[in-house]
Enzyme design. Sequence first.
Site, PDB file in Angstrom:
ATOM      1  N   GLU A 226      -6.691  -8.018  -1.083  1.00 14.20           N
ATOM      2  CA  GLU A 226      -7.018  -8.121   0.377  1.00 14.20           C
ATOM      3  C   GLU A 226      -8.372  -7.559   0.592  1.00 14.20           C
ATOM      4  OE1 GLU A 226      -4.713  -5.319   2.996  1.00 14.20           O
ATOM      5  OE2 GLU A 226      -3.008  -5.851   2.259  1.00 14.20           O
TER       6      GLU A 226
ATOM      7  N   GLU B  73       0.571  -1.221   0.086  1.00 10.70           N
ATOM      8  CA  GLU B  73      -0.080  -0.100   0.160  1.00 10.70           C
ATOM      9  C   GLU B  73       0.802   1.140   0.002  1.00 10.70           C
ATOM     10  OE1 GLU B  73      -2.771  -0.411   2.867  1.00 10.70           O
ATOM     11  OE2 GLU B  73      -4.197  -1.812   1.502  1.00 10.70           O
TER      12      GLU B  73
END
Length: 667
Positions: free
Chosen positions: A314, A156
């Site tokens: 995710e 991320e």
Amino acid sequence: MTLSHHDGRWPTSGLSYGADYNPEQWSPDVWRDDVRLMQEAGVNMVSLGIFSWGLVEIADGEFSWGWMDEIVDLLEEGGIAIDLATPTAAPPGWLLFEHPEFRPVDHDMQPHWPGARLGWCPSNLVFRSYATRIARAVAERYGDREHVVMWHVGNEFGGGNGRCYCDTSAAAFRRWLREKYGTLDALNEAWASAFWGHTYRDFEHILPPRGHDSKNPSLVLDFDRFSSDELLQHYLAERAVLKEVTPDLPVTTNFMVGAEPDVVDYARWAPHMDVVANDHYTRSPDATPQQDVAFSGDRMRSMTTDRRPWLLMEHSTSGVNWQPRNRAKDPGEMIRNSLSHIAHGADGVMFFQWRASRGGAEQFHSGMVPHAGEDTRVFREVCELGRHLRALAPVQGSRAPQGRVGILFDDEAGWAMTKGVKPNNLLPYGTLVRDWHRAFWRLNVGIDVLPPWNSFAGYEVLVVPALFLVDDDTARRVTEFAEAGGTVVVGVVSGIVDENNQVRLGGYPGAFRDLLGVWSEEVVPLQAGDRFELDNGWGGIEWTEHVRVRDAEVTARYSGGPLDGLPAITSRAVGQGGRAIYVSAAIDPASIGEFVGDLLSSDENPLPDGVELVVRDTDDERFSFVINHSLRDVRVPIAGVELLTGLAVDDILELPAGEVRVIRSSI
Ligand code: GLA
Ligand code: GLA
């Protein structure tokens, strides 16, 4: 942009299923149990090593691989593929101790203190050399293992270091500006820097937008662009090392594509990914989380080359742990959301994380294996999803056909709209875009959420919601789309500034004024609690404009209030059967719903309320995902073979409340 050289091979044979796997949190006896449970659940890939830097490089240049060697062996024996991470999202304590200057600095010039993650400045090249060294070490040690199938670079990007204001970043920003503008005259012109006499006489005088006070919006936007580029340069540096060692392995990193402007400009990053991957978490409160899933998928698909599948890297089996109140998912919700991601183009479903942590900063986040263990609803649903994904193997590689509707979404427009001072500073970009998406989504028409540089060919309707910043090229292509017979809908807060974040003069929405045949004299924002009403019964809040008509038909006018009798919605016939509609007032979602219902000639069979139908095609087959978001059992007219149950459906599908079915048919 350099396009990916990867051949497009998917990392797993069959849809990918798994999670972030963090065995470093557990003792070796748990590892063996993990592999057993992964096999039981049908897991075929895990993301390993994401935050393991401090555990493999225990001091500067000193490596300790033992535990990871053991885990890689165990997963290999268990037949589980590895999406192996470069562990650079979390630098080790010794590194931050030796080099405190690596820490990112916020706009108040406060450093991020160690103890979390992503604690590094993207412009720091000494940090980059440490990061590429560990990336190379991991690649050289494990890159030739058969079960290592993909690289997961960092984690991320930008989640913690999205904007760094330190002196190193400031110097890099100045280099970036020199390259972009060449001369100070060009920069001063683009930034309108004569305002407050800020005209720059030397590149060295330029600083990032530090502090809290309102800064030049052109500078702020360039700093946003620069920050996204710097993080991308870091990703590319790690990617280059991985490609050097293992040219054939796909490389990716996990995006955070949702509804708001992103921390980095994902659509501009996507061409550098071999597999485009996303992390998606539904949030509470959100009245339509199922539409949030659809929206992110409709965005992801347009970021892949030729609508190739993307990977859900995710999401959560149940509650997250970063909301004020973390909602546990309802029974069936996780499976329904997962299959909805597949319907919207994902070829894999992964979670954060495999086993819910006992300690550490994310102690109460759900996992595939909950704290309570395997005798739980969550783990049973995890196993059920694994069976479903195996049954859906034929879907792999199929692609969603182009939608009827294109909706434009641009991070630069979102950044420009939501920062700086505006007539109304409370408008959220994502909400304005999602309101339009929801209305079409309810009609079950195919939607693509596109970056503005995408081709518009083949769409019936092109929606331009809140596209505050528009360059001339986009404005021209939107106009050509209408001239060629398409319907363009321009929503509020669109076309107002150019690519330098300067207002287009002569009346809003400057970029689309000629196309729409109208101009607006003034924005008339509403105050808290106020509503406007239109003469067709629609209404809304927050934003109205004093619109003047040059060459368009007025289809709705204000009724009452300061703009009583003036135009609110206009429509202009353009070219060969095209139309350009201006919705100049922020009509509420119910009104948008009625508007889009009138707009589309719907030839599809109406479905029961709350049922979503999404299709993916191969050359000769169609997979129709029928998703029942409602609390009632429904009957849907459709025929083919149902993949999850294996049953033939002759003409009517009986679909229980909350469930999903996937019908395979020939085309
Ligand atoms: C003050 C300042 C002006 C301007 C206005 C805006 O009056 O003196 O320069 O900023 O506020 O309201
Ligand atoms: C993100 C991160 C994960 C984890 C989850 C929690 O997606 O990538 O490491 O923190 O959020 O929801």
